[in-house]
Scaffold this motif. Structure first.
Motif, PDB file in Angstrom:
ATOM      1  N   SER A   1       0.778  -1.063  -0.520  1.00 41.56           N
ATOM      2  CA  SER A   1       0.222   0.077   0.311  1.00 41.56           C
ATOM      3  C   SER A   1       1.003   1.108  -0.481  1.00 41.56           C
ATOM      4  N   ARG A   2       1.858   1.273   0.284  1.00 40.07           N
ATOM      5  CA  ARG A   2       2.669   2.497   0.414  1.00 40.07           C
ATOM      6  C   ARG A   2       3.302   2.784  -0.779  1.00 40.07           C
TER       7      ARG A   2
ATOM      8  N   GLN B   1       2.309   1.926  -3.421  1.00 37.33           N
ATOM      9  CA  GLN B   1       1.879   2.395  -4.222  1.00 37.33           C
ATOM     10  C   GLN B   1       0.887   3.014  -4.765  1.00 37.33           C
ATOM     11  N   GLU B   2       0.739   3.657  -2.694  1.00 35.20           N
ATOM     12  CA  GLU B   2       0.368   5.131  -2.480  1.00 35.20           C
ATOM     13  C   GLU B   2      -1.221   4.844  -2.728  1.00 35.20           C
ATOM     14  N   THR B   3      -2.123   3.524  -2.081  1.00 30.56           N
ATOM     15  CA  THR B   3      -3.621   3.171  -1.808  1.00 30.56           C
ATOM     16  C   THR B   3      -3.847   3.222  -0.677  1.00 30.56           C
TER      17      THR B   3
ATOM     18  N   SER C   1      -5.168   5.445   4.791  1.00 29.71           N
ATOM     19  CA  SER C   1      -4.691   5.521   3.564  1.00 29.71           C
ATOM     20  C   SER C   1      -2.568   5.984   3.155  1.00 29.71           C
ATOM     21  N   HIS C   2      -2.003   5.756   2.291  1.00 32.28           N
ATOM     22  CA  HIS C   2      -1.073   5.779   2.560  1.00 32.28           C
ATOM     23  C   HIS C   2      -0.775   6.739   0.766  1.00 32.28           C
ATOM     24  N   GLY C   3      -1.469   7.160   0.293  1.00 38.70           N
ATOM     25  CA  GLY C   3      -1.447   8.215  -0.828  1.00 38.70           C
ATOM     26  C   GLY C   3      -2.482   9.392  -0.803  1.00 38.70           C
ATOM     27  N   ASN C   4      -4.059   9.200  -1.420  1.00 38.23           N
ATOM     28  CA  ASN C   4      -4.484  10.690  -2.009  1.00 38.23           C
ATOM     29  C   ASN C   4      -5.854  10.085  -1.178  1.00 38.23           C
ATOM     30  N   ASP C   5      -5.791  10.267  -0.177  1.00 37.22           N
ATOM     31  CA  ASP C   5      -7.086  10.261   0.948  1.00 37.22           C
ATOM     32  C   ASP C   5      -7.853  10.509  -0.497  1.00 37.22           C
TER      33      ASP C   5
END
Length: 68
Positions: free
Chosen positions: A35-36, A38-40, A56-60
Motif C-alpha cells: 500500500s505504501r 502504490q500509495e493506496t 491511507s498511504h496516498g491520495n486520500d
C-alpha cells in the motif's frame, strides 16, 4: 482478508490474492508495504469480512478536516 490458508493480501476488486500469509500480522505487514509503495488505501478485515480499520498511504479521498 481471511483465506483458506491463513490471511490474504488482495487488491480491491481483485479475484485472486496478491499474497497469502499464515497470520493476520504477516498479511497486514505485507499489505502495508504494498500500500505504501502504490500509495493506496489499506483496509484490514476481520474474519467475518467486515472492515476493522483503514489506513491511507496516498491520495486520500476523504482527508481529515483542518481543525484550526
Amino acid at each position: 482478508m481471511p483465506h483458506e490458508d491463513g490471511w490474504q493480501v488482495k487488491r480491491d476488486g481483485g479475484e485472486r490474492a496478491s499474497r497469502v500469509a499464515g497470520t493476520k500480522a504477516e498479511a497486514e505487514a505485507l499489505g502495508r508495504a504494498i500500500s505504501r509503495n502504490q500509495e493506496t488505501e489499506l483496509q484490514i478485515h476481520r474474519k467475518d469480512m467486515t472492515i476493522q480499520r483503514s489506513d491511507s498511504h496516498g491520495n486520500d479521498p476523504n482527508p481529515p478536516k483542518d481543525k484550526r
